[in-house]
Design a protein around this motif. Structure first.
Motif, PDB file in Angstrom:
ATOM      1  N   ARG A 179       0.614   5.921 -11.624  1.00 49.60           N
ATOM      2  CA  ARG A 179       1.882   6.584 -11.962  1.00 49.60           C
ATOM      3  C   ARG A 179       3.073   5.719 -11.529  1.00 49.60           C
ATOM      4  N   SER A 207       7.410  13.275 -15.104  1.00 48.40           N
ATOM      5  CA  SER A 207       8.244  12.061 -15.148  1.00 48.40           C
ATOM      6  C   SER A 207       7.707  11.081 -16.182  1.00 48.40           C
ATOM      7  N   GLY A 208       6.382  10.983 -16.261  1.00 45.95           N
ATOM      8  CA  GLY A 208       5.756  10.104 -17.247  1.00 45.95           C
ATOM      9  C   GLY A 208       6.084  10.547 -18.662  1.00 45.95           C
ATOM     10  N   PHE A 257      -1.923  16.939  -5.968  1.00 44.54           N
ATOM     11  CA  PHE A 257      -1.207  15.673  -5.836  1.00 44.54           C
ATOM     12  C   PHE A 257      -1.546  14.712  -6.974  1.00 44.54           C
ATOM     13  N   THR A 258      -2.766  14.846  -7.516  1.00 50.92           N
ATOM     14  CA  THR A 258      -3.174  13.907  -8.572  1.00 50.92           C
ATOM     15  C   THR A 258      -2.330  14.095  -9.848  1.00 50.92           C
ATOM     16  N   ARG A 259      -1.752  15.290 -10.010  1.00 51.86           N
ATOM     17  CA  ARG A 259      -0.959  15.550 -11.227  1.00 51.86           C
ATOM     18  C   ARG A 259       0.524  15.249 -11.042  1.00 51.86           C
ATOM     19  N   ALA A 260       0.931  14.962  -9.810  1.00 56.59           N
ATOM     20  CA  ALA A 260       2.343  14.653  -9.555  1.00 56.59           C
ATOM     21  C   ALA A 260       2.746  13.415 -10.346  1.00 56.59           C
ATOM     22  N   GLY A 261       3.828  13.522 -11.068  1.00 52.66           N
ATOM     23  CA  GLY A 261       4.296  12.397 -11.879  1.00 52.66           C
ATOM     24  C   GLY A 261       4.051  12.588 -13.360  1.00 52.66           C
ATOM     25  N   GLU A 262       3.281  13.607 -13.721  1.00 52.73           N
ATOM     26  CA  GLU A 262       3.011  13.853 -15.149  1.00 52.73           C
ATOM     27  C   GLU A 262       4.305  14.110 -15.922  1.00 52.73           C
ATOM     28  N   LEU A 296      -1.626   8.589   1.349  1.00 52.83           N
ATOM     29  CA  LEU A 296      -1.645   8.582  -0.116  1.00 52.83           C
ATOM     30  C   LEU A 296      -0.611   7.616  -0.695  1.00 52.83           C
ATOM     31  N   GLY A 297       0.158   6.957   0.186  1.00 58.90           N
ATOM     32  CA  GLY A 297       1.100   5.932  -0.267  1.00 58.90           C
ATOM     33  C   GLY A 297       2.549   6.369  -0.332  1.00 58.90           C
ATOM     34  N   PHE A 298       2.821   7.580   0.201  1.00 58.17           N
ATOM     35  CA  PHE A 298       4.206   8.066   0.173  1.00 58.17           C
ATOM     36  C   PHE A 298       4.646   8.469   1.586  1.00 58.17           C
ATOM     37  N   ASP A 355       0.832  -1.199   0.000  1.00 57.56           N
ATOM     38  CA  ASP A 355       0.000   0.000   0.000  1.00 57.56           C
ATOM     39  C   ASP A 355       0.872   1.258   0.000  1.00 57.56           C
ATOM     40  N   ALA A 400      13.219   7.453 -14.805  1.00 57.74           N
ATOM     41  CA  ALA A 400      11.798   7.508 -14.427  1.00 57.74           C
ATOM     42  C   ALA A 400      11.639   7.458 -12.908  1.00 57.74           C
ATOM     43  N   LEU A 446      -4.468   0.497  -1.973  1.00 59.32           N
ATOM     44  CA  LEU A 446      -4.453   1.947  -2.156  1.00 59.32           C
ATOM     45  C   LEU A 446      -5.133   2.263  -3.485  1.00 59.32           C
ATOM     46  N   TYR A 493      10.703  10.758 -10.725  1.00 60.79           N
ATOM     47  CA  TYR A 493       9.369  10.660 -10.104  1.00 60.79           C
ATOM     48  C   TYR A 493       9.458  10.877  -8.591  1.00 60.79           C
ATOM     49  N   GLU A 494      10.454  10.268  -7.966  1.00 63.26           N
ATOM     50  CA  GLU A 494      10.647  10.478  -6.522  1.00 63.26           C
ATOM     51  C   GLU A 494      10.872  11.967  -6.233  1.00 63.26           C
ATOM     52  N   SER A 544       6.057   4.203  -2.038  1.00 65.45           N
ATOM     53  CA  SER A 544       7.496   4.399  -1.811  1.00 65.45           C
ATOM     54  C   SER A 544       8.217   3.060  -1.791  1.00 65.45           C
ATOM     55  N   ILE A 603       7.582  13.912  -6.719  1.00 69.41           N
ATOM     56  CA  ILE A 603       6.677  13.687  -5.593  1.00 69.41           C
ATOM     57  C   ILE A 603       7.146  14.493  -4.372  1.00 69.41           C
ATOM     58  N   ASN A 627      -5.531   5.485  -5.685  1.00 66.84           N
ATOM     59  CA  ASN A 627      -5.432   6.854  -6.194  1.00 66.84           C
ATOM     60  C   ASN A 627      -4.550   6.864  -7.448  1.00 66.84           C
ATOM     61  N   THR A 628      -4.478   8.018  -8.109  1.00 64.62           N
ATOM     62  CA  THR A 628      -3.770   8.075  -9.403  1.00 64.62           C
ATOM     63  C   THR A 628      -2.281   7.756  -9.269  1.00 64.62           C
ATOM     64  N   GLN A 663       3.470   2.883 -13.776  1.00 67.41           N
ATOM     65  CA  GLN A 663       4.036   3.339 -15.050  1.00 67.41           C
ATOM     66  C   GLN A 663       5.566   3.428 -14.959  1.00 67.41           C
TER      67      GLN A 663
END
Lengths: 116, 141
Positions: free
Chosen positions: A58, B23-24, B16-21, B104-106, A32, B44, A51, B48-49, A35, B52, A53-54, A61
């Protein structure tokens, strides 16, 4: 194991990326924390996560994840589905909990993708 | 490939939803250019890190990417609070991210260690109260 095999083992529903079900998966990772996924996942991995979310898409990807399985019945929203389609990542949904889903895949021959 | 390619991105800090655009996009570009999969993967993940981190800690910033025949240089610049103790921040597991970021996973304290792991050279220039500039270099081939 292919993505289609993963789907069958878990009795999962395909949300998007039906055209990629023949892809080969070599390993799997249940997490989840994205990182941790970025730190430890190897190529051609199935990502199982609760988890939703977008940043899950990413992260997948960036890591060239083969497919994402949402556990515990989590459902991605349309923005996530659109991004997954753009990144050509199939999304699967299963009602199983993380522990059970990982165990079922392990029992079917899939192994962990962590490198320490 | 001849000459250098330069790319620039402005990273919004409030979405936050646009973070990584960015890097992608860079990942896609490098793949199209035929850069080796290993180098693409390193860029990548490390970029990306950084992206974020920029959104989580510094309310956004800018990213400049230079692609040459020998390496890819990524410069992430923000005007955030700066890093108090870089050595501590480099330790795996150390994080100052709030709980909402973890949800949010980070914020597992793997960002900077990952950037180091996946780059060939990492330079962190930071000043408390002024901001941070992180330079990542990934060699090609």
């Amino acid at each position: 194991m292919t993505v289609e095999d993963v789907k069958d083992v878990l009795g999962a529903r395909v949300i998007c990326g039906e055209e990629h079900l023949k892809r080969e998966a070599h390993t799997a990772c249940g997490a989840d924390m994205m990182s941790d996924v970025l730190a430890f996942v190897k190529d051609q991995c199935v990502l199982l996560t609760g988890l939703c979310n977008t940043q899950v898409i990413r992260t997948a990807q960036m890591m060239d994840v083969v497919c994402i399985v949402f556990v515990r019945g989590k459902k991605p929203d349309q923005a996530m589905i659109d991004l997954a389609n753009e990144c050509e990542i199939p999304l699967l949904c299963t009602g199983h909990r993380m522990f059970s889903a990982c165990g079922m895949l392990y029992e079917s021959g899939l192994r962990g993708g962590a490198s320490y | 490939m001849t000459g250098k390619i330069h790319l620039n991105y402005v990273i919004p800090g409030d979405d936050f939803t646009r973070a990584g655009e960015a890097s992608g996009e860079v990942k896609k570009k490098l793949k199209q250019m035929g850069v080796s999969p290993e180098a693409v993967r390193k860029v990548a993940i490390s970029m990306y890190e950084g992206e974020i981190n920029m959104v989580i800690h510094a309310n956004g910033g800018t990213i400049d990417v230079d692609i040459s025949t020998t390496d890819i240089t990524i410069v992430l610049k923000d005007n955030g609070p700066g890093i108090k103790d870089v050595a501590l921040a480099m330790q795996a597991g150390y994080s100052t991210a709030p709980d909402k970021v973890r949800a949010l996973g980070f914020g597992a304290g793997m960002g900077l260690p990952n950037m180091k792991k996946y780059s060939d050279n990492l330079i962190i220039d930071t000043k408390l109260g002024y901001g941070t500039t992180v330079t990542i270099v990934v060699k090609i081939g």
